[in-house]
Design a protein around this motif. Structure first.
Motif, short mmCIF file in Angstrom:
data_model
loop_
_atom_site.label_atom_id
_atom_site.label_comp_id
_atom_site.label_asym_id
_atom_site.label_seq_id
_atom_site.Cartn_x
_atom_site.Cartn_y
_atom_site.Cartn_z
N THR A 122 -0.67 59.21 39.05
CA THR A 122 0.07 57.96 39.15
C THR A 122 1.30 58.06 38.25
OG1 THR A 122 -1.93 56.71 39.58
CG2 THR A 122 -0.01 55.47 38.83
N MET A 123 2.47 57.98 38.84
CA MET A 123 3.68 58.19 38.08
C MET A 123 4.22 56.89 37.51
SD MET A 123 3.71 61.36 38.22
CE MET A 123 5.27 61.73 37.43
N LEU A 124 4.57 56.92 36.27
CA LEU A 124 5.17 55.79 35.58
C LEU A 124 6.42 56.29 34.87
CD1 LEU A 124 1.85 54.41 34.05
CD2 LEU A 124 3.12 53.35 35.92
N GLU A 125 7.13 55.39 34.23
CA GLU A 125 8.33 55.78 33.50
C GLU A 125 8.34 55.10 32.13
OE1 GLU A 125 11.43 56.41 37.24
OE2 GLU A 125 11.72 54.74 35.85
N LEU A 126 9.24 55.59 31.30
CA LEU A 126 9.44 55.01 29.98
C LEU A 126 10.75 54.24 29.92
CD1 LEU A 126 8.45 57.91 27.54
CD2 LEU A 126 7.04 55.99 28.29
N ARG A 127 10.71 53.08 29.31
CA ARG A 127 11.94 52.35 28.96
C ARG A 127 11.95 52.28 27.45
NH1 ARG A 127 11.86 47.19 31.94
NH2 ARG A 127 10.54 46.44 30.26
N TYR A 128 12.98 52.75 26.80
CA TYR A 128 12.90 53.00 25.36
C TYR A 128 14.13 52.49 24.61
CZ TYR A 128 15.49 56.92 27.33
OH TYR A 128 16.37 57.68 28.04
N ALA A 129 13.93 52.32 23.32
CA ALA A 129 15.01 51.94 22.40
C ALA A 129 14.73 52.59 21.05
CB ALA A 129 15.09 50.42 22.25
N ALA A 130 15.77 52.95 20.32
CA ALA A 130 15.60 53.62 19.03
C ALA A 130 16.72 53.22 18.08
CB ALA A 130 15.59 55.14 19.21
N HIS A 131 16.39 53.15 16.80
CA HIS A 131 17.42 52.85 15.80
C HIS A 131 16.92 53.31 14.43
CE1 HIS A 131 21.02 51.01 14.28
NE2 HIS A 131 20.34 50.32 13.38
N THR A 132 17.83 53.68 13.58
CA THR A 132 17.51 54.06 12.20
C THR A 132 18.48 53.37 11.26
OG1 THR A 132 17.19 55.92 10.67
CG2 THR A 132 18.93 56.15 12.31
N ASP A 133 17.99 53.02 10.05
CA ASP A 133 18.80 52.25 9.10
C ASP A 133 18.57 52.80 7.69
OD1 ASP A 133 20.29 49.37 8.99
OD2 ASP A 133 19.10 49.67 7.17
N ARG A 134 19.64 52.81 6.91
CA ARG A 134 19.55 53.35 5.55
C ARG A 134 18.67 52.50 4.64
NH1 ARG A 134 22.49 52.38 0.95
NH2 ARG A 134 23.93 51.04 2.09
N GLY A 135 18.56 51.19 4.92
CA GLY A 135 17.87 50.30 4.00
C GLY A 135 18.81 49.81 2.92
N HIS A 136 18.25 49.12 1.91
CA HIS A 136 19.09 48.51 0.87
C HIS A 136 19.12 49.30 -0.44
CE1 HIS A 136 19.64 45.26 3.51
NE2 HIS A 136 18.54 44.56 3.24
N GLU A 325 10.88 40.39 21.89
CA GLU A 325 12.08 41.01 22.43
C GLU A 325 12.84 41.75 21.33
OE1 GLU A 325 13.05 41.08 25.59
OE2 GLU A 325 11.21 40.02 26.16
N ASP A 326 13.58 42.80 21.74
CA ASP A 326 14.42 43.58 20.82
C ASP A 326 13.60 44.00 19.59
OD1 ASP A 326 16.66 44.89 20.01
OD2 ASP A 326 17.70 43.12 19.25
N ALA A 327 12.41 44.56 19.86
CA ALA A 327 11.45 44.86 18.79
C ALA A 327 12.01 45.84 17.76
CB ALA A 327 10.16 45.42 19.39
N VAL A 328 12.79 46.83 18.20
CA VAL A 328 13.34 47.80 17.26
C VAL A 328 14.17 47.11 16.19
CG1 VAL A 328 15.07 49.63 17.04
CG2 VAL A 328 13.29 49.83 18.75
N ARG A 329 15.09 46.25 16.61
CA ARG A 329 15.98 45.57 15.66
C ARG A 329 15.22 44.61 14.76
NH1 ARG A 329 21.03 48.12 15.70
NH2 ARG A 329 21.47 48.76 17.84
N THR A 330 14.26 43.86 15.34
CA THR A 330 13.54 42.88 14.52
C THR A 330 12.61 43.55 13.51
OG1 THR A 330 11.85 42.65 16.26
CG2 THR A 330 13.66 41.07 16.27
#
Length: 362
Positions: A122-136, A325-330
């Motif tokens: 059964t074929m499925l796909e990925l929908r993805y998001a990525a981000h990296t941050d230096r921090g404070h 929503e927008d889990a990476v950013r939050t």
């Protein structure tokens, strides 16, 4: 002092005479007296409790070096060491159990079971998001993230060249995002080979030293499964049917102390060695990574993250934010709101039917 012959002592202690002679040579269990003419060994009745403890520990499979440590402790200390040893055995057994389940599953499919084969294709796909941050707090960002059609990865570098180390590790895996999808039966071998290449790349960068290195946690998509490779204390989570599951195990000093019952999770949060790793890609010999295969379902959401997130945001809060929503950013914003003491990186991927084009957010 009542003495027993080696034969009588062996019978009473449930150790063979051959084992007793070996333990004498290793200075683990010395006889009370050795006849100077015949070399015959005699043991004191008072030695029976220690001999029986040795016999029991050997039945547990404990190595002789660890048995020597246990026998030198008082009862309470010996109990702690035995508990810690068995925790390690159970952790290693769990890894072998997962591998056995994978092999049974794979061989069942290869045997020609039509229904199983249909389920696995059964074929499925990925929908993805990525981000990296230096921090404070940190002066530079030593994390590297990657999200593509097939490969998701997070690496957390350390040392003066930590950023280059994490970048080299991820770069060594990027070829997996190209070409045709791999069969489930071969994907773990391919991943292991790729991680070996990543280790060599980091080793060359570190010039054999151990001051530079990186963690690496990655997922490789096969079309119906996700293959996991993991080294260090970056993490992977699965959000399924509203429940959050951590699918990696930290290779850290504090996690080993928790596993052994020497430390509670609450104590680990402030432990002075909480940043020390037992496994990482670096200047030494390539460590054996954790390798597993996960059955994917439509609606699953996966999170890969560096410890810049998990060090300051508890799992319950991660679960809440990951579902939104927008889990990476939050998630990254939450880590920074908690002080942002470390670089923080997240990759979030949804398993979806093949109707949505993948979108990458850098």
């Amino acid at each position: 002092m009542e003495l027993l012959t080696i034969g009588a002592f062996a019978k009473a202690s449930r150790l063979s005479p051959k084992a007793l002679r070996l333990y004498d040579e290793l200075e683990l269990l010395r006889p009370a007296r050795v006849d100077p003419d015949t070399g015959y060994r005699y043991y004191a009745v008072e030695q029976l409790p220690q001999a029986r403890l040795v016999a029991w520990l050997r039945r547990l499979g404990m190595p002789l070096a660890e048995i020597r440590t246990v026998c030198a402790l008082d009862a309470a200390g010996a109990a702690r060491e035995i508990r810690a040893y068995w925790a390690r055995v159970e952790a290693e057994t769990a890894v072998r159990r997962d591998l056995a389940a994978f092999l049974v599953d794979q061989l069942t499919v290869e045997s020609g079971d039509v229904e199983s084969r249909r389920d696995h294709t059964t074929m499925l796909e990925l929908r993805y998001a990525a981000h990296t941050d230096r921090g404070h707090v940190r002066p530079a960002n030593q994390d590297t993230v990657y999200a593509g059609r097939r490969l998701l990865a997070v690496a957390d570098g350390f040392g003066p060249a930590g950023a280059s180390a994490s970048g080299a590790a991820v770069e060594a895996l990027r070829f997996l995002d190209e070409g045709e999808e791999l069969a489930a039966g071969s994907v773990l071998n391919v991943l292991e080979d790729a991680v070996r290449g990543a280790s060599e790349a980091v080793h060359d960068l570190a010039e054999g030293g151990e001051e530079n290195g990186t963690t690496l946690t990655a997922l490789l998509w096969t079309g119906s499964k996700l293959a996991l490779v993991h080294i260090g204390d970056s993490r992977a989570y699965l959000l399924r049917d509203g429940e959050l599951f951590r699918i990696t195990h930290d290779h850290s000093v504090v996690q080993s102390l928790i596993d052994e019952g020497r430390l509670t999770p609450e104590e680990a949060e402030s432990h002075p060695q909480r940043t020390l790793l037992l496994k990482a890609l670096g200047g030494g010999m390539a460590p054996l990574p954790d390798l597993r295969l996960h059955e994917a379902r439509a609606g699953d959401r996966y999170l890969l993250c560096s410890d810049g997130l998990t060090g300051v945001v508890p799992d319950e809060r991660i679960k809440e934010l990951l579902a939104g929503e927008d889990a990476v950013r939050t998630l990254i914003a939450e880590a920074n709101a908690a002080g942002g003491p470390d670089n923080v990186s997240c990759v979030v991927a949804d398993v979806v039917p093949p109707t949505h084009p993948p979108v990458s957010v850098e």
